[in-house]
Enzyme design. Structure first.
Site, PDB file in Angstrom:
ATOM      1  N   ASP A  76      25.846   5.107 -20.199  1.00  0.00           N
ATOM      2  CA  ASP A  76      27.080   5.701 -19.689  1.00  0.00           C
ATOM      3  C   ASP A  76      27.967   6.212 -20.816  1.00  0.00           C
ATOM      4  O   ASP A  76      28.040   5.617 -21.897  1.00  0.00           O
ATOM      5  CB  ASP A  76      27.835   4.634 -18.880  1.00  0.00           C
ATOM      6  CG  ASP A  76      29.105   5.164 -18.253  1.00  0.00           C
ATOM      7  OD1 ASP A  76      29.002   6.039 -17.389  1.00  0.00           O
ATOM      8  OD2 ASP A  76      30.197   4.702 -18.644  1.00  0.00           O
TER       9      ASP A  76
ATOM     10  N   GLU B 295      24.014   9.962 -20.321  1.00  0.00           N
ATOM     11  CA  GLU B 295      25.047  10.723 -19.624  1.00  0.00           C
ATOM     12  C   GLU B 295      25.918  11.343 -20.717  1.00  0.00           C
ATOM     13  O   GLU B 295      26.836  10.713 -21.233  1.00  0.00           O
ATOM     14  CB  GLU B 295      25.894   9.828 -18.716  1.00  0.00           C
ATOM     15  CG  GLU B 295      26.881  10.646 -17.892  1.00  0.00           C
ATOM     16  CD  GLU B 295      28.225   9.969 -17.668  1.00  0.00           C
ATOM     17  OE1 GLU B 295      28.994  10.462 -16.842  1.00  0.00           O
ATOM     18  OE2 GLU B 295      28.514   8.961 -18.333  1.00  0.00           O
TER      19      GLU B 295
END
Length: 815
Positions: free
Chosen positions: A484, A537
């Site tokens: 993330d 990401e």
């Protein structure tokens, strides 16, 4: 002050003390609360000792005890069934007493326990609230002298240090136990060296709480890294959360504190009671805890896995193809809200069957590492090594992963090494100073989320995170990590204005420490766990996210080493195009074609994730223009276009059946929409049936995934038909076998629409049409094979004429 605190605690612990005594395990903490009672108890003990001294035992003591200052005897004391009173009370000096009482002693094992001295073996115990402490070894029992404040000591005329136990008398209870301070350290020099170098790839096996057998005794080893602490004590359910009697020892320059506690096993709650450099104290959860209490409770739990895996077949074949050359269709799930109220084991009964029916190859679990605030969806982690206790135990989570594997479904989990929350019982200023966070305030505080960023330049912190990535893959058989917020790690000026950040040593804005960390993490995971995939990401144009770490690009940096990267540009552009009314789409046609300009710069995943269906962004179907029929038609056409586009697929839960409302972690998907009583057959079940067919055709058609990262696998047929809102292209597998994908984003039927095709195909067969009636469409289909005509078109030697359904995508492949 200590007596006042003891008196206050004693009243609340009276009932618990009786229960602990009955169990023979817990220590009663009721203390003498008045001076009169204290004097009475002391007088009673003194009288008892004098009485013993007057008996025949006195003679034995004289014969067996070494006189004060004499040399050590050559032979040990003969066993005696009679109580033996020690001849000397070698109490601790005032400095050691004060340091132990105030939690500032870094080497309790050096003064407590049993130690050879001139004249025999000295025994010392620190047992606050105890009335007496007796050493038991073989048939010998020797009551230690009460030195006050919970300290007990005595000298036995023994030649060697024996194995011994302590019998501790409290008011209303007697406990016989091993002495934690008679044991050698449980960690070796190699472990400490590797930790100091930041290279211990199995860090979870040495830090934290580990039930074990040490020197023949069962108990639990507790270890914590706290290099700035003046001292660390262990507090838990086994000592009524008062760590005064459980000081830990420092293992030198490693910064690690250790204590082996006999008799403590699985299920016990604990925290570390840390004395900060300024003398203040804080109780902290274990950063390496492998199990936690259910939030909002914050204690760590002693844990050992007993799970027996059944996914050997899955693990053996998962690495047969690299992820970028394999079919990869991901169903993103928030476990707590997928079907609220289900545990890990209950989810294992429902989730694998549902995902398998839809045909997805993988699930991606939003963060399941422990987090205190459910509204963070798991993205503010405090327990990096513990699956959230909200849904069950770590072995329960293993059961869920195993069930998914046995159903043929891979498991990817969101991993959050970019930041952590400021909770005062967790990682923030863990030992009184910046430790896991960066010491520079401009690099420690995350400007967007109110959290703290890790100090990736500190080798122990980097080790903590790299080992954590390996831990999930090895201990829980995770098949992939989606990392993330990578962009927030890579740039020093991320979300910061001028003056709020400092350039790196070369004057640039790149976070060189974060780059090195990500490279090390990826290299380590791929080396240790073949068959896994890491996914970034990353929302910028950073060069080489999915390039190998040893290959340098134009920027001079080596690749970050990820296997795949989320294509945030494709997601943003395509959703922007789809949000426009069809009449205006021709002015935005480039938003659908631009992705092919950079499609092969990285190995991409096309993500329609939870981030796109929350916070006022609307659900996927609600982003589409038009009436309800047109919205669903747009959605179906968009999904088929997405599945045909180069790149892997990701769809968030609820979007597979056209949920009309935004996702909420409080109630999850609106499953009732699939009930036929609400007319769901045409509206919602039709969309879900389409998703199942998309996955089925996708998995059986190598042209849609085998050459995702090669320009040879894609060819435009027509990419400039903006006025018609038409996109058509060919996908090819490694053998050159094509699939023709045609998307038509206008709400009209176009008859005899000519498209160029290769001349080596005798006929094309429609394998998917989003306008099919069973999906809720109008039923404009091509039931018969479509034969090419020898008329060149769109640069091809042949062409076909198709009837394009309204707001649809059609797939055709050679008959």
């Amino acid at each position: 002050m200590a007596e006042a605190a003891t008196a206050k605690k004693a009243a609340g612990k009276k009932a618990a003390g009786k229960k602990a005594a009955a169990a023979g395990k817990a220590v009663t903490k009721k203390a003498v609360t008045a001076k009169a009672a204290t004097k009475k108890a002391v007088a009673k003990k003194v009288a008892a000792k004098k009485a013993v001294a007057k008996k025949s035992v006195a003679k034995a003591v004289v014969e067996k005890a070494a006189p004060r200052g004499s040399a050590v005897r050559k032979s040990p004391v003969e066993p005696s069934a009679e109580p033996v009173e020690v001849a000397l009370s070698p109490a601790l000096d005032a400095v050691d007493r004060e340091r132990l009482l105030h939690g500032t002693h870094h080497q309790p094992h050096a003064v407590l326990g049993a130690h050879p001295v001139p004249g025999g073996i000295v025994f010392r115990a620190f047992r606050p609230y105890a009335l007496s402490v007796t050493v038991v070894t073989g048939d010998l029992r020797a009551e230690l002298h009460d030195d006050g404040d919970g300290f007990f000591s005595g000298l036995l005329p023994l030649r060697e240090t024996p194995a011994y136990r302590l019998v501790i008398a409290y008011e209303g209870a007697v406990q016989e136990t091993e002495d934690p301070y008679r044991f050698l350290p449980t960690l070796g020099d190699l472990d400490l060296h590797l930790m100091g170098e930041g290279r211990h790839e199995e860090l979870w096996t040495v830090l934290g709480a580990h039930p074990m057998t040490h020197q023949g005794v069962s108990g639990t080893r507790f270890c914590v890294w706290a290099p700035n602490a003046r001292a660390v004590r262990l507090a838990g359910s086994f000592n009524f959360w008062d760590g005064i009697g459980y000081p830990m020892r420092s293992l030198g320059s490693s910064g690690v504190w250790e204590l082996f506690v006999p008799g403590i096993g699985e299920g016990e709650l604990y925290k570390f009671d840390i004395t900060r450099p300024d003398g203040s104290r804080t109780q902290r959860a274990d950063p390496m805890a492998r199990r936690t209490e259910i939030p909002p409770a914050t204690s760590s739990v002693v844990e050992a896995s007993h799970y027996e895996w059944g996914d050997e077949e899955w693990l053996a074949r998962r690495g047969e193809r690299p992820a970028h050359e394999a079919p990869l269709s991901i169903y993103e799930v928030h476990l707590s809200s997928w079907r609220p109220g289900l545990t890990y084991r209950q989810l294992a009964e429902q989730l694998p069957a549902y995902v398998k029916e839809l045909g997805f190859t993988h699930v991606e679990l939003m963060p399941i590492a422990e987090h205190p605030f459910g509204g963070s969806w798991g993205y503010q982690v405090t327990g990096f090594y513990a699956p959230t206790a909200r849904l069950g135990t770590p072995d329960d989570f293993r059961f869920l992963v195993d069930a998914l594997h046995q159903a043929g479904i891979g498991v990817i989990m969101d991993w959050v090494p970019a930041h952590f929350p400021r909770d005062d019982w967790a990682l923030a200023e863990f030992d009184g100073r910046t430790l896991y966070e960066h010491e520079d305030p401009l690099r420690a505080a995350h400007p967007d989320w109110g959290t703290l960023e890790f100090d990736y330049g500190r080798r122990e912190v980097r080790n903590f995170l790299v080992a954590n990535a390996v831990y999930w893959c090895e201990e829980f058989h995770i098949d992939g990590l989606r990392v993330d917020a990578v962009a927030s790690m890579l740039y020093l000026d991320y979300s910061r204005e001028p003056g709020q950040w400092r350039p790196n040593e070369h004057g640039g804005r790149e976070n060189l420490d974060a780059v090195a960390f990500l490279q090390e993490m990826n290299a380590t995971v791929y080396r240790r766990v073949p068959g896994v995939v890491t996914i970034a990401e990353e929302s910028t144009a950073w060069d080489g996210v999915t390039r190998a770490t040893h290959h340098r690009g134009p920027s001079g940096f080596g690749g970050l080493g990820f296997g795949l990267k989320w294509n945030m540009g494709w997601m943003h552009d395509s959703l922007q195009y789809m949000s426009h009314e069809p009449v205006y789409r021709k002015y935005h046609h480039g938003e659908m074609t631009f992705s092919m300009v950079y499609a092969y710069s990285e190995n991409y995943v096309l993500p329609i994730s939870h981030d796109e269906v929350v916070h006022g962004k609307k659900s996927l179907v609600s982003k589409m223009p038009g009436d309800w029929w047109q919205q669903r038609a747009n959605l179906r056409a968009y999904l088929a276009y997405m599945w045909a586009h180069p790149g892997k697929q990701l769809l968030f839960m609820g979007q597979e059946f056209a949920q009309g409302t935004e996702w909420s972690e409080e109630h999850g998907p609106d499953w009732w929409l699939l009930d036929p009583a609400y007319g769901a057959e045409a509206d919602h079940r039709g969309v879900r049936e389409l998703v199942g067919d998309l996955n089925s055709v996708y998995r059986s058609t190598p042209a849609l995934w085998e050459r995702d990262t090669s320009a040879d696998g894609f060819e435009w047929v027509v990419g400039d038909a903006a006025d018609d809102n038409v996109l058509a292209f060919l996908r090819r597998d490694a053998d050159g076998t094509p699939l023709l994908a045609v998307s038509h984003f206008s709400p009209v039927v176009r008859q005899d629409y000519r498209l160029g095709v290769p001349d080596d195909i005798s006929a094309w067969c429609e394998v998917l049409n989003t306008d099919a009636g069973r999906y809720g469409g109008s039923g404009v289909l091509h039931p018969d094979p479509v034969k090419p005509e020898p008329q060149p078109w769109h640069g091809h030697p042949a062409s076909v004429r198709l009837t394009l359904p309204p707001l649809s995508t059609v797939w055709l492949r050679p008959a």
